[in-house]
Write an enzyme that holds these catalytic residues in place. Structure first.
Site, short mmCIF file in Angstrom:
data_model
loop_
_atom_site.label_atom_id
_atom_site.label_comp_id
_atom_site.label_asym_id
_atom_site.label_seq_id
_atom_site.Cartn_x
_atom_site.Cartn_y
_atom_site.Cartn_z
N ILE A 1 -3.93 10.45 11.34
CA ILE A 1 -2.86 10.92 10.44
C ILE A 1 -3.54 11.52 9.20
CG2 ILE A 1 -0.81 10.24 9.11
CD1 ILE A 1 -0.46 9.72 12.14
N LYS B 1 -7.32 -4.56 13.23
CA LYS B 1 -6.08 -3.97 13.73
C LYS B 1 -5.64 -4.63 15.04
CE LYS B 1 -5.51 -1.16 10.32
NZ LYS B 1 -4.34 -1.28 9.44
N GLY C 1 0.82 -1.22 0.00
CA GLY C 1 0.00 0.00 0.00
C GLY C 1 0.85 1.26 0.00
N ALA C 2 1.82 1.30 -0.93
CA ALA C 2 2.78 2.42 -0.92
C ALA C 2 2.43 3.51 -1.93
CB ALA C 2 4.19 1.90 -1.18
N SER C 3 1.29 3.38 -2.58
CA SER C 3 0.96 4.38 -3.61
C SER C 3 0.56 5.72 -3.01
CB SER C 3 -0.18 3.86 -4.51
OG SER C 3 -1.25 3.38 -3.72
N ARG C 4 0.01 5.68 -1.80
CA ARG C 4 -0.53 6.91 -1.20
C ARG C 4 -0.23 6.94 0.30
NH1 ARG C 4 -5.79 6.64 -0.85
NH2 ARG C 4 -6.16 4.50 -1.50
N TYR D 1 -12.96 -2.79 11.46
CA TYR D 1 -11.62 -2.20 11.33
C TYR D 1 -10.83 -2.40 12.63
CZ TYR D 1 -8.06 1.45 10.58
OH TYR D 1 -6.88 2.14 10.45
N ASN E 1 1.42 -2.43 5.45
CA ASN E 1 0.77 -1.13 5.63
C ASN E 1 -0.59 -1.04 4.93
OD1 ASN E 1 0.74 2.03 5.84
ND2 ASN E 1 0.57 1.57 3.65
P1 NAP Z 1 -4.76 5.64 2.42
O1 NAP Z 1 -4.21 7.00 2.20
O2 NAP Z 1 -6.19 5.37 2.15
O3 NAP Z 1 -3.85 4.61 1.60
C1 NAP Z 1 -4.14 3.23 1.66
C2 NAP Z 1 -3.10 2.47 0.87
O4 NAP Z 1 -3.44 1.08 0.97
C3 NAP Z 1 -3.09 2.83 -0.60
O5 NAP Z 1 -1.77 2.89 -1.07
C4 NAP Z 1 -3.85 1.66 -1.23
O6 NAP Z 1 -3.39 1.35 -2.54
C5 NAP Z 1 -3.46 0.52 -0.31
N1 NAP Z 1 -4.37 -0.61 -0.42
C6 NAP Z 1 -5.67 -0.68 -0.06
N2 NAP Z 1 -6.16 -1.91 -0.36
C7 NAP Z 1 -5.14 -2.62 -0.90
C8 NAP Z 1 -5.01 -3.93 -1.41
N3 NAP Z 1 -6.04 -4.79 -1.42
N4 NAP Z 1 -3.82 -4.32 -1.92
C9 NAP Z 1 -2.76 -3.47 -1.91
N5 NAP Z 1 -2.81 -2.20 -1.46
C10 NAP Z 1 -4.00 -1.78 -0.96
O7 NAP Z 1 -4.53 5.19 3.92
P2 NAP Z 1 -3.43 5.60 5.01
O8 NAP Z 1 -4.05 6.56 5.91
O9 NAP Z 1 -2.14 5.90 4.35
O10 NAP Z 1 -3.33 4.21 5.80
C11 NAP Z 1 -2.21 3.33 5.70
C12 NAP Z 1 -2.32 2.32 6.84
O11 NAP Z 1 -2.28 3.04 8.09
C13 NAP Z 1 -3.63 1.55 6.84
O12 NAP Z 1 -3.39 0.21 7.20
C14 NAP Z 1 -4.46 2.24 7.89
O13 NAP Z 1 -5.42 1.40 8.47
C15 NAP Z 1 -3.39 2.64 8.88
N6 NAP Z 1 -3.80 3.75 9.75
C16 NAP Z 1 -4.09 4.98 9.25
C17 NAP Z 1 -4.49 6.00 10.10
C18 NAP Z 1 -4.81 7.38 9.62
O14 NAP Z 1 -5.29 8.20 10.44
N7 NAP Z 1 -4.60 7.71 8.36
C19 NAP Z 1 -4.60 5.76 11.48
C20 NAP Z 1 -4.30 4.49 11.96
C21 NAP Z 1 -3.89 3.50 11.10
P3 NAP Z 1 -4.20 1.73 -3.91
O15 NAP Z 1 -4.70 3.12 -3.74
O16 NAP Z 1 -3.14 1.58 -4.94
O17 NAP Z 1 -5.29 0.72 -4.06
#
Ligand code: NAP
Length: 243
Positions: free
Chosen positions: A185, A156, A9-12, A152, A87
């Protein structure tokens, strides 16, 4: 010898920042994406401008056959995996009574099964090399539970269980397994939050701000360098939740 990392999940968002941080340290990074191909290409281009080359690799990490191809690609090209960052993740905001079996399957498979299967595919190589660092990006909701985000939260908390048990099983092979549990975040995952809601959250947070992907990437950077921390769930949340 150069280390090799896979970041799912490194695209974003957080995964993208982790991939950049590791690549800038001189680690060979395989940056996985699923749907956001353009965004993954822009990550590669961004680093290319700094003369850093990374691999971008499409795979839906909720599916074993795609995980196998991702890991096979990495092992064929680089012969080893030193670091795995689980991730990739999705979230959903729904009343528990409205949740369906399909919601359960999608969230659990994307967030938890992916970490289980990715770990299984890289661990034989890590055991062979007697070296490895696995980091699961879990969540504050896995620690304290989040209303309207029950599945969710389950996914986790499951990741944190995986971290603790695997750390015990793999410690003798010099493989460290840890979770980073971020608080709020700023990423697209939280696009639903209004500025007003975010301001309220800031006020509840001792360090007085919302987290940035770099805050998580810095913790990854530290864990990658460390060699005596394993089985831990490290909360990176500005003090928002203190257990
Ligand atoms: P995000 O901006 O929505 O990015 C999610 C990433 O996961 C994207 O790169 C997406 O790739 C990838 N992804 C989703 N489904 C996938 C799949 N089936 N196979 C491969 N890649 C997949 O989310 P984020 O906020 O960066 O979150 C990253 C991690 O941190 C997550 O596990 C999330 O639960 C955790 N987290 C985030 C927060 C927060 O506040 N943001 C807080 C706690 C935990 P594509 O777009 O290419 O599909």
């Amino acid at each position: 010898m150069q280390k090799v990392a896979i970041v799912t999940g490194a695209s974003r968002g957080i995964g993208r920042e982790i991939a950049k941080t590791l690549a800038r340290k001189g680690i060979k990074v395989v940056a996985n994406y699923c749907k956001s191909e353009e965004s993954a290409k822009s990550l590669k281009d961004e680093l290319q401008k700094e003369n850093i080359s990374i691999d971008i690799k499409k795979a839906d990490v909720s599916k074993r056959e795609e995980i196998k191809k991702l890991v096979e690609h990495t092992l064929e090209k680089y012969k080893k995996v030193d670091i795995l960052i689980n991730n990739a993740g999705i979230s959903e905001y729904k009343l528990f009574t409205d949740e369906t079996d399909e919601d359960w399957e999608k969230i659990i498979n994307t967030n938890l099964y992916s970490a289980f299967a990715m770990s299984q595919e890289v661990i034989p190589n890590m055991i062979h090399n007697k070296n490895g660092c696995i980091i699961n990006i879990s969540s504050a909701w896995g620690v304290v539970g989040g209303s309207l985000e029950v599945i969710y939260s389950v996914s986790k908390a499951g990741m944190d269980g995986l971290t603790k048990a695997l750390a015990k099983e793999l410690g003798p092979s010099n493989i460290r397994v840890n979770s980073i549990a971020p608080g709020m975040i700023r990423t697209e995952m939280n696009a639903k939050w209004t500025e007003e809601e975010l301001n309220e959250l800031k006020e509840e947070t001792p360090l007085g701000r919302i987290g940035l992907p770099l805050d998580i990437a810095k913790c990854v950077d530290w864990l990658v360098e460390d060699n005596f921390t394993t089985g831990q769930v490290i909360s990176v949340n500005g003090g928002w939740i203190i257990t």
